[in-house]
Design a protein around this motif. Structure first.
Motif, PDB file in Angstrom:
ATOM      1  N   GLU A   1      35.080  28.325  34.773  1.00 43.75           N
ATOM      2  CA  GLU A   1      35.866  27.621  33.768  1.00 43.75           C
ATOM      3  C   GLU A   1      37.323  28.076  33.822  1.00 43.75           C
ATOM      4  N   THR A   2      38.228  27.175  33.481  1.00 44.00           N
ATOM      5  CA  THR A   2      39.650  27.497  33.384  1.00 44.00           C
ATOM      6  C   THR A   2      39.955  27.755  31.917  1.00 44.00           C
ATOM      7  N   VAL A   3      40.582  28.900  31.649  1.00 44.20           N
ATOM      8  CA  VAL A   3      40.813  29.317  30.261  1.00 44.20           C
ATOM      9  C   VAL A   3      42.295  29.557  30.004  1.00 44.20           C
ATOM     10  N   LEU A   4      42.671  29.449  28.738  1.00 41.03           N
ATOM     11  CA  LEU A   4      44.023  29.748  28.287  1.00 41.03           C
ATOM     12  C   LEU A   4      44.050  31.210  27.858  1.00 41.03           C
ATOM     13  N   LEU A   5      44.974  31.975  28.425  1.00 35.48           N
ATOM     14  CA  LEU A   5      45.038  33.416  28.197  1.00 35.48           C
ATOM     15  C   LEU A   5      46.184  33.772  27.258  1.00 35.48           C
ATOM     16  N   PRO A   6      46.049  34.888  26.534  1.00 36.75           N
ATOM     17  CA  PRO A   6      47.162  35.343  25.700  1.00 36.75           C
ATOM     18  C   PRO A   6      48.310  35.826  26.587  1.00 36.75           C
ATOM     19  N   GLU A   7      49.512  35.815  26.046  1.00 35.33           N
ATOM     20  CA  GLU A   7      50.679  36.231  26.816  1.00 35.33           C
ATOM     21  C   GLU A   7      50.583  37.702  27.219  1.00 35.33           C
ATOM     22  N   TYR A   8      50.064  38.525  26.338  1.00 33.45           N
ATOM     23  CA  TYR A   8      49.925  39.955  26.614  1.00 33.45           C
ATOM     24  C   TYR A   8      48.477  40.356  26.423  1.00 33.45           C
ATOM     25  N   GLY A   9      48.103  41.460  27.025  1.00 33.68           N
ATOM     26  CA  GLY A   9      46.755  41.978  26.832  1.00 33.68           C
ATOM     27  C   GLY A   9      45.951  41.959  28.112  1.00 33.68           C
TER      28      GLY A   9
ATOM     29  N   LEU B   1      52.511  27.845  30.618  1.00 32.90           N
ATOM     30  CA  LEU B   1      51.064  27.856  30.459  1.00 32.90           C
ATOM     31  C   LEU B   1      50.477  29.046  31.187  1.00 32.90           C
ATOM     32  N   ASN B   2      49.807  29.910  30.459  1.00 33.96           N
ATOM     33  CA  ASN B   2      49.213  31.119  31.009  1.00 33.96           C
ATOM     34  C   ASN B   2      47.711  30.874  31.117  1.00 33.96           C
ATOM     35  N   SER B   3      47.249  30.536  32.306  1.00 31.48           N
ATOM     36  CA  SER B   3      45.843  30.187  32.461  1.00 31.48           C
ATOM     37  C   SER B   3      45.209  31.001  33.571  1.00 31.48           C
ATOM     38  N   GLY B   4      43.893  30.955  33.615  1.00 27.67           N
ATOM     39  CA  GLY B   4      43.159  31.677  34.642  1.00 27.67           C
ATOM     40  C   GLY B   4      41.775  31.095  34.828  1.00 27.67           C
ATOM     41  N   LYS B   5      41.144  31.494  35.933  1.00 21.61           N
ATOM     42  CA  LYS B   5      39.800  31.035  36.255  1.00 21.61           C
ATOM     43  C   LYS B   5      38.822  32.177  35.993  1.00 21.61           C
ATOM     44  N   VAL B   6      37.751  31.886  35.271  1.00 21.76           N
ATOM     45  CA  VAL B   6      36.739  32.898  34.971  1.00 21.76           C
ATOM     46  C   VAL B   6      35.949  33.194  36.244  1.00 21.76           C
ATOM     47  N   VAL B   7      35.944  34.470  36.637  1.00 22.02           N
ATOM     48  CA  VAL B   7      35.271  34.899  37.855  1.00 22.02           C
ATOM     49  C   VAL B   7      33.899  35.492  37.535  1.00 22.02           C
ATOM     50  N   ALA B   8      33.805  36.258  36.456  1.00 20.76           N
ATOM     51  CA  ALA B   8      32.542  36.876  36.058  1.00 20.76           C
ATOM     52  C   ALA B   8      32.507  37.039  34.543  1.00 20.76           C
ATOM     53  N   VAL B   9      31.295  36.990  33.988  1.00 18.75           N
ATOM     54  CA  VAL B   9      31.108  37.063  32.547  1.00 18.75           C
ATOM     55  C   VAL B   9      30.049  38.121  32.238  1.00 18.75           C
TER      56      VAL B   9
ATOM     57  N   LEU C   1      40.708  44.471  43.006  1.00 22.18           N
ATOM     58  CA  LEU C   1      39.522  44.519  43.851  1.00 22.18           C
ATOM     59  C   LEU C   1      39.907  43.994  45.229  1.00 22.18           C
ATOM     60  N   GLY C   2      39.888  44.873  46.211  1.00 18.36           N
ATOM     61  CA  GLY C   2      40.349  44.482  47.538  1.00 18.36           C
ATOM     62  C   GLY C   2      41.833  44.203  47.478  1.00 18.36           C
ATOM     63  N   ASP C   3      42.243  43.027  47.910  1.00 15.31           N
ATOM     64  CA  ASP C   3      43.662  42.665  47.882  1.00 15.31           C
ATOM     65  C   ASP C   3      44.001  41.696  46.753  1.00 15.31           C
ATOM     66  N   LYS C   4      43.055  41.428  45.848  1.00 10.02           N
ATOM     67  CA  LYS C   4      43.285  40.491  44.751  1.00 10.02           C
ATOM     68  C   LYS C   4      43.411  41.220  43.421  1.00 10.02           C
ATOM     69  N   ASP C   5      44.231  40.658  42.536  1.00  7.18           N
ATOM     70  CA  ASP C   5      44.407  41.196  41.189  1.00  7.18           C
ATOM     71  C   ASP C   5      43.638  40.329  40.192  1.00  7.18           C
ATOM     72  N   TYR C   6      42.913  40.975  39.314  1.00  9.27           N
ATOM     73  CA  TYR C   6      42.155  40.313  38.263  1.00  9.27           C
ATOM     74  C   TYR C   6      42.528  40.949  36.934  1.00  9.27           C
ATOM     75  N   HIS C   7      42.076  40.333  35.843  1.00 10.50           N
ATOM     76  CA  HIS C   7      42.290  40.875  34.507  1.00 10.50           C
ATOM     77  C   HIS C   7      40.987  40.803  33.728  1.00 10.50           C
ATOM     78  N   LEU C   8      40.702  41.850  32.967  1.00 10.19           N
ATOM     79  CA  LEU C   8      39.532  41.893  32.091  1.00 10.19           C
ATOM     80  C   LEU C   8      39.981  41.655  30.658  1.00 10.19           C
ATOM     81  N   TYR C   9      39.336  40.701  29.992  1.00 10.32           N
ATOM     82  CA  TYR C   9      39.612  40.396  28.588  1.00 10.32           C
ATOM     83  C   TYR C   9      38.308  40.438  27.818  1.00 10.32           C
TER      84      TYR C   9
ATOM     85  N   LEU D   1      41.995  32.407  24.433  1.00  5.81           N
ATOM     86  CA  LEU D   1      42.488  31.452  23.435  1.00  5.81           C
ATOM     87  C   LEU D   1      41.780  30.106  23.470  1.00  5.81           C
ATOM     88  N   GLY D   2      41.272  29.703  24.623  1.00  6.15           N
ATOM     89  CA  GLY D   2      40.598  28.411  24.705  1.00  6.15           C
ATOM     90  C   GLY D   2      40.198  28.077  26.118  1.00  6.15           C
TER      91      GLY D   2
END
Length: 97
Positions: free
Chosen positions: A64-72, A36-44, A78-86, A92-93
């Motif tokens: 919100e907790t979202v389901l993320l694609p495997e790639y992309g 399960l590839n999931s993440g927490k939305v930090v900013a919109v 930012l600082g010492d944390k890694d984030y992803h922009l989609y 996915l949901g």
């Protein structure tokens, strides 16, 4: 100095949720046990615009907790944390408890 990234258009900033590496009883789990590839939305971002220039607001909300694609996505540090922009349409949901 703490920075806050505010995404533009229909982009969503997500902090990936890492699956636990061991159980409460101390059993070490293999790396591929949780697919399960999931993440927490930090900013919109505010949303996308249509052909007429009207704003179509984003449907996702911070926290919100979202389901993320495997790639992309684009990795952002930012600082010492890694984030992803989609883009919102790449998500996915939404995962509910």
């Amino acid at each position: 100095m703490a920075r806050r990234l505010i995404p533009l258009f229909d982009r969503i900033l997500v902090e990936k949720i890492l699956p636990p590496s061991k159980t409460n009883s101390g059993i070490i789990l293999p790396e591929k046990s949780s697919k399960l590839n999931s993440g927490k939305v930090v900013a919109v971002g505010p949303g996308a615009t249509d052909r007429d220039g009207k704003l179509i607001p984003a449907t996702l909300k911070e926290g919100e907790t979202v389901l993320l694609p495997e790639y992309g996505g684009t990795e952002v540090k930012l600082g010492d944390k890694d984030y992803h922009l989609y883009r919102e349409d790449d998500i996915l949901g939404i995962l509910r408890d």
